[in-house]
Scaffold this active site. Sequence first.
Site, PDB file in Angstrom:
ATOM      1  N   ARG A  93      53.938 104.859  -3.987  1.00 45.97           N
ATOM      2  CA  ARG A  93      54.550 105.416  -2.776  1.00 45.97           C
ATOM      3  C   ARG A  93      55.345 104.367  -2.033  1.00 45.97           C
ATOM      4  NH1 ARG A  93      48.834 107.653  -0.842  1.00 45.97           N
ATOM      5  NH2 ARG A  93      48.458 105.541  -1.580  1.00 45.97           N
ATOM      6  N   SER A 130      45.200 111.351   0.300  1.00 44.12           N
ATOM      7  CA  SER A 130      44.005 112.186   0.525  1.00 44.12           C
ATOM      8  C   SER A 130      43.364 111.823   1.860  1.00 44.12           C
ATOM      9  CB  SER A 130      42.973 111.975  -0.589  1.00 44.12           C
ATOM     10  OG  SER A 130      43.519 112.322  -1.823  1.00 44.12           O
TER      11      SER A 130
END
Length: 161
Positions: A93, A130
């Site tokens: 990311r 998450s």
Amino acid sequence: MAEPTRVVCPGSFDPMTNGHLDIVERAARLFDEVVVAVLVNEKKQGLFPIPERLELIAEVTSHLPNVKVDSFHGLLVDYCTDHGITGIVKGLRAASDFDYELPMAHMNDHMTKVDTVFLATSPGLSFVSSSLVKEIVKGGADASGLVPDAVRTRLNAALGR
Ligand code: PNS
């Protein structure tokens, strides 16, 4: 004839996000077989029990015929050796992910020469994790667009929303 390419997308998947799903879908286009493997970490319980994480991953990847779901204990390289897996696929990311992942890729290469393939996360999903999704749902926000609908429903139930 060449051997089929079998890779693993490992992780905690507590729970699977749209960022994870994006990487799995793209790996499924690049490689013949993809195993999504959930680490069973006795020291870290997490929100969802392992069977529920596996069930959710199976449900949201059911449109991908070359994707299988499994769990593993211990070293990822041992799981790879035992299952004829020659590549580990990870999403990146940001540079911080790279800093975290590169020593693991080198260590795994040192142990068994398994390759690690990094896929750049799709830009629109680069902020999704998450842990952040759990935090915002706990705080009362909606996780639409961040996790698959089936995961959103279970997250809301697990966090009493
Ligand atoms: O989703 P996560 O928690 O970032 O996933 C991390 C995971 C499971 C991919 C990583 O911790 C791992 O591979 N663990 C298995 C144990 C292992 O092989 N450790 C040595 C890494 S060099």
